[in-house]
Design a protein around this motif. Structure first.
Motif, PDB file in Angstrom:
ATOM      1  N   PRO A 188       0.807  -1.228   0.000  1.00  0.00           N
ATOM      2  CA  PRO A 188       0.000   0.000   0.000  1.00  0.00           C
ATOM      3  C   PRO A 188       0.842   1.281   0.000  1.00  0.00           C
ATOM      4  O   PRO A 188       0.314   2.352  -0.267  1.00  0.00           O
ATOM      5  N   VAL A 189       2.135   1.179   0.295  1.00  0.00           N
ATOM      6  CA  VAL A 189       2.980   2.385   0.353  1.00  0.00           C
ATOM      7  C   VAL A 189       3.965   2.466  -0.808  1.00  0.00           C
ATOM      8  O   VAL A 189       4.898   3.251  -0.776  1.00  0.00           O
ATOM      9  N   ARG A 190       3.743   1.707  -1.846  1.00  0.00           N
ATOM     10  CA  ARG A 190       4.703   1.676  -2.952  1.00  0.00           C
ATOM     11  C   ARG A 190       4.750   2.971  -3.746  1.00  0.00           C
ATOM     12  O   ARG A 190       5.740   3.253  -4.430  1.00  0.00           O
ATOM     13  N   GLU A 191       3.701   3.775  -3.701  1.00  0.00           N
ATOM     14  CA  GLU A 191       3.616   4.965  -4.551  1.00  0.00           C
ATOM     15  C   GLU A 191       4.768   5.938  -4.313  1.00  0.00           C
ATOM     16  O   GLU A 191       5.246   6.570  -5.247  1.00  0.00           O
ATOM     17  N   SER A 192       5.222   6.059  -3.058  1.00  0.00           N
ATOM     18  CA  SER A 192       6.350   6.957  -2.771  1.00  0.00           C
ATOM     19  C   SER A 192       7.567   6.585  -3.606  1.00  0.00           C
ATOM     20  O   SER A 192       8.222   7.450  -4.180  1.00  0.00           O
ATOM     21  N   ALA A 193       7.868   5.300  -3.666  1.00  0.00           N
ATOM     22  CA  ALA A 193       9.015   4.829  -4.449  1.00  0.00           C
ATOM     23  C   ALA A 193       8.703   4.862  -5.942  1.00  0.00           C
ATOM     24  O   ALA A 193       9.541   5.276  -6.751  1.00  0.00           O
ATOM     25  N   LEU A 194       7.513   4.428  -6.301  1.00  0.00           N
ATOM     26  CA  LEU A 194       7.146   4.334  -7.713  1.00  0.00           C
ATOM     27  C   LEU A 194       7.157   5.696  -8.387  1.00  0.00           C
ATOM     28  O   LEU A 194       7.552   5.810  -9.552  1.00  0.00           O
ATOM     29  N   SER A 195       6.780   6.749  -7.679  1.00  0.00           N
ATOM     30  CA  SER A 195       6.781   8.084  -8.292  1.00  0.00           C
ATOM     31  C   SER A 195       8.199   8.495  -8.689  1.00  0.00           C
ATOM     32  O   SER A 195       8.402   9.066  -9.766  1.00  0.00           O
ATOM     33  N   TYR A 196       9.184   8.183  -7.855  1.00  0.00           N
ATOM     34  CA  TYR A 196      10.578   8.488  -8.216  1.00  0.00           C
ATOM     35  C   TYR A 196      11.044   7.636  -9.390  1.00  0.00           C
ATOM     36  O   TYR A 196      11.721   8.122 -10.295  1.00  0.00           O
ATOM     37  N   VAL A 197      10.702   6.359  -9.366  1.00  0.00           N
ATOM     38  CA  VAL A 197      11.111   5.468 -10.457  1.00  0.00           C
ATOM     39  C   VAL A 197      10.496   5.942 -11.776  1.00  0.00           C
ATOM     40  O   VAL A 197      11.184   6.001 -12.793  1.00  0.00           O
ATOM     41  N   ARG A 198       9.224   6.294 -11.746  1.00  0.00           N
ATOM     42  CA  ARG A 198       8.573   6.808 -12.964  1.00  0.00           C
ATOM     43  C   ARG A 198       9.279   8.056 -13.477  1.00  0.00           C
ATOM     44  O   ARG A 198       9.512   8.197 -14.682  1.00  0.00           O
ATOM     45  N   ASP A 199       9.587   8.986 -12.556  1.00  0.00           N
ATOM     46  CA  ASP A 199      10.255  10.228 -12.961  1.00  0.00           C
ATOM     47  C   ASP A 199      11.649   9.962 -13.516  1.00  0.00           C
ATOM     48  O   ASP A 199      12.104  10.667 -14.419  1.00  0.00           O
ATOM     49  N   ALA A 200      12.322   8.954 -12.993  1.00  0.00           N
ATOM     50  CA  ALA A 200      13.638   8.584 -13.520  1.00  0.00           C
ATOM     51  C   ALA A 200      13.504   7.985 -14.909  1.00  0.00           C
ATOM     52  O   ALA A 200      14.285   8.304 -15.824  1.00  0.00           O
ATOM     53  N   ILE A 201      12.515   7.125 -15.092  1.00  0.00           N
ATOM     54  CA  ILE A 201      12.306   6.471 -16.388  1.00  0.00           C
ATOM     55  C   ILE A 201      11.978   7.492 -17.467  1.00  0.00           C
ATOM     56  O   ILE A 201      12.466   7.399 -18.588  1.00  0.00           O
ATOM     57  N   THR A 202      11.166   8.481 -17.120  1.00  0.00           N
ATOM     58  CA  THR A 202      10.767   9.489 -18.111  1.00  0.00           C
ATOM     59  C   THR A 202      11.817  10.576 -18.296  1.00  0.00           C
ATOM     60  O   THR A 202      11.694  11.408 -19.187  1.00  0.00           O
ATOM     61  N   GLY A 203      12.827  10.596 -17.424  1.00  0.00           N
ATOM     62  CA  GLY A 203      13.862  11.612 -17.521  1.00  0.00           C
ATOM     63  C   GLY A 203      13.502  12.910 -16.819  1.00  0.00           C
ATOM     64  O   GLY A 203      14.208  13.907 -16.963  1.00  0.00           O
ATOM     65  N   ASP A 204      12.406  12.914 -16.045  1.00  0.00           N
ATOM     66  CA  ASP A 204      12.021  14.118 -15.314  1.00  0.00           C
ATOM     67  C   ASP A 204      12.986  14.418 -14.174  1.00  0.00           C
ATOM     68  O   ASP A 204      13.073  15.565 -13.726  1.00  0.00           O
ATOM     69  N   ILE A 205      13.668  13.400 -13.679  1.00  0.00           N
ATOM     70  CA  ILE A 205      14.746  13.601 -12.716  1.00  0.00           C
ATOM     71  C   ILE A 205      15.969  12.843 -13.219  1.00  0.00           C
ATOM     72  O   ILE A 205      15.843  11.847 -13.932  1.00  0.00           O
ATOM     73  N   ALA A 206      17.136  13.340 -12.869  1.00  0.00           N
ATOM     74  CA  ALA A 206      18.387  12.656 -13.196  1.00  0.00           C
ATOM     75  C   ALA A 206      18.613  11.575 -12.152  1.00  0.00           C
ATOM     76  O   ALA A 206      18.616  11.853 -10.956  1.00  0.00           O
ATOM     77  N   ALA A 207      18.775  10.327 -12.614  1.00  0.00           N
ATOM     78  CA  ALA A 207      18.910   9.204 -11.701  1.00  0.00           C
ATOM     79  C   ALA A 207      20.149   8.396 -12.011  1.00  0.00           C
ATOM     80  O   ALA A 207      20.489   8.184 -13.180  1.00  0.00           O
ATOM     81  N   VAL A 208      20.813   7.939 -10.959  1.00  0.00           N
ATOM     82  CA  VAL A 208      21.943   7.030 -11.054  1.00  0.00           C
ATOM     83  C   VAL A 208      21.532   5.752 -10.331  1.00  0.00           C
ATOM     84  O   VAL A 208      21.096   5.797  -9.176  1.00  0.00           O
ATOM     85  N   VAL A 209      21.653   4.610 -11.024  1.00  0.00           N
ATOM     86  CA  VAL A 209      21.334   3.321 -10.412  1.00  0.00           C
ATOM     87  C   VAL A 209      22.507   2.380 -10.646  1.00  0.00           C
ATOM     88  O   VAL A 209      22.801   2.014 -11.776  1.00  0.00           O
ATOM     89  N   PRO A 210      23.203   2.003  -9.569  1.00  0.00           N
ATOM     90  CA  PRO A 210      24.266   1.002  -9.712  1.00  0.00           C
ATOM     91  C   PRO A 210      23.653  -0.366 -10.027  1.00  0.00           C
ATOM     92  O   PRO A 210      22.681  -0.775  -9.377  1.00  0.00           O
ATOM     93  N   TYR A 211      24.206  -1.047 -11.013  1.00  0.00           N
ATOM     94  CA  TYR A 211      23.684  -2.373 -11.352  1.00  0.00           C
ATOM     95  C   TYR A 211      23.588  -3.309 -10.141  1.00  0.00           C
ATOM     96  O   TYR A 211      22.615  -4.052 -10.019  1.00  0.00           O
ATOM     97  N   PRO A 212      24.578  -3.302  -9.221  1.00  0.00           N
ATOM     98  CA  PRO A 212      24.445  -4.213  -8.072  1.00  0.00           C
ATOM     99  C   PRO A 212      23.175  -3.973  -7.251  1.00  0.00           C
ATOM    100  O   PRO A 212      22.682  -4.893  -6.601  1.00  0.00           O
ATOM    101  N   ALA A 213      22.626  -2.757  -7.292  1.00  0.00           N
ATOM    102  CA  ALA A 213      21.391  -2.479  -6.552  1.00  0.00           C
ATOM    103  C   ALA A 213      20.233  -3.316  -7.088  1.00  0.00           C
ATOM    104  O   ALA A 213      19.297  -3.636  -6.351  1.00  0.00           O
ATOM    105  N   LEU A 214      20.300  -3.691  -8.360  1.00  0.00           N
ATOM    106  CA  LEU A 214      19.243  -4.523  -8.933  1.00  0.00           C
ATOM    107  C   LEU A 214      19.276  -5.929  -8.343  1.00  0.00           C
ATOM    108  O   LEU A 214      18.227  -6.527  -8.090  1.00  0.00           O
ATOM    109  N   PHE A 215      20.467  -6.462  -8.105  1.00  0.00           N
ATOM    110  CA  PHE A 215      20.563  -7.774  -7.459  1.00  0.00           C
ATOM    111  C   PHE A 215      20.053  -7.701  -6.024  1.00  0.00           C
ATOM    112  O   PHE A 215      19.370  -8.609  -5.548  1.00  0.00           O
ATOM    113  N   GLY A 216      20.371  -6.606  -5.341  1.00  0.00           N
ATOM    114  CA  GLY A 216      19.851  -6.411  -3.995  1.00  0.00           C
ATOM    115  C   GLY A 216      18.335  -6.320  -3.994  1.00  0.00           C
ATOM    116  O   GLY A 216      17.663  -6.901  -3.146  1.00  0.00           O
ATOM    117  N   ALA A 217      17.787  -5.585  -4.970  1.00  0.00           N
ATOM    118  CA  ALA A 217      16.333  -5.454  -5.072  1.00  0.00           C
ATOM    119  C   ALA A 217      15.687  -6.808  -5.363  1.00  0.00           C
ATOM    120  O   ALA A 217      14.621  -7.124  -4.828  1.00  0.00           O
TER     121      ALA A 217
END
Length: 155
Positions: A23-52
């Motif tokens: 029920p609280v995913r929207e806080s995270a999802l809004s940032y992910v959406r903005d990163a995907i669309t390029g509305d914010i500049a985002a850096v994601v280390p590949y190892p973070a995907l394995f952690g996720a």
């Protein structure tokens, strides 16, 4: 959402939470959406995907196949700066930071990547990043949202 605090480094918890049905995913999802669309500049280390992936399968009940598919889809985002390096200097720096701040090795590594990449803000659900002065830390969940997430995880 403005990019006033960017560029942003996405921590494991934010990536995982955005790919859940909590029920609280929207806080995270809004940032992910903005990163995907390029509305914010985002850096994601590949190892973070394995952690996720580990968080999604261990705590959020996703199957290995589902978590893998979701994260591979996320990897298709072309406007995200995918950090794909792990040079010795960054690893050593990460361990130094982990030791000095008394945080886990992965958090030290992410802190070092944030510094090397000129990140202004680390997006996280983990207060450990507040121990670093080189960047701002934004904990994306309020205390009430943390409580709601913990109740969800207990079930």
């Amino acid at each position: 959402m403005s990019d006033a605090g960017g560029p942003y480094l996405f921590d494991v918890g934010v990536i995982a939470l955005a790919h859940t049905e909590t029920p609280v995913r929207e806080s995270a999802l809004s940032y992910v959406r903005d990163a995907i669309t390029g509305d914010i500049a985002a850096v994601v280390p590949y190892p973070a995907l394995f952690g996720a992936h580990t968080v999604l399968t261990t705590y959020y009940g996703r199957s290995n196949a589902d978590a893998s598919r979701l994260l591979q889809n996320f990897m298709d985002a072309k406007r995200i700066r995918w950090y794909d390096e792990m040079p010795e200097t960054v690893v050593r720096g990460g361990f130094s930071r982990a030791g000095e701040a008394n945080v886990g090795g992965w958090d030290g590594y992410y802190a070092q990547v944030a510094i090397d990449e000129g990140v202004n803000t680390v997006l996280t659900i983990d207060s450990d990043f507040e121990r670093f002065d080189a960047f701002d830390t934004e904990i994306i969940l309020s205390p009430d949202e943390f409580s709601e997430l913990n109740k969800f995880l207990e079930n």
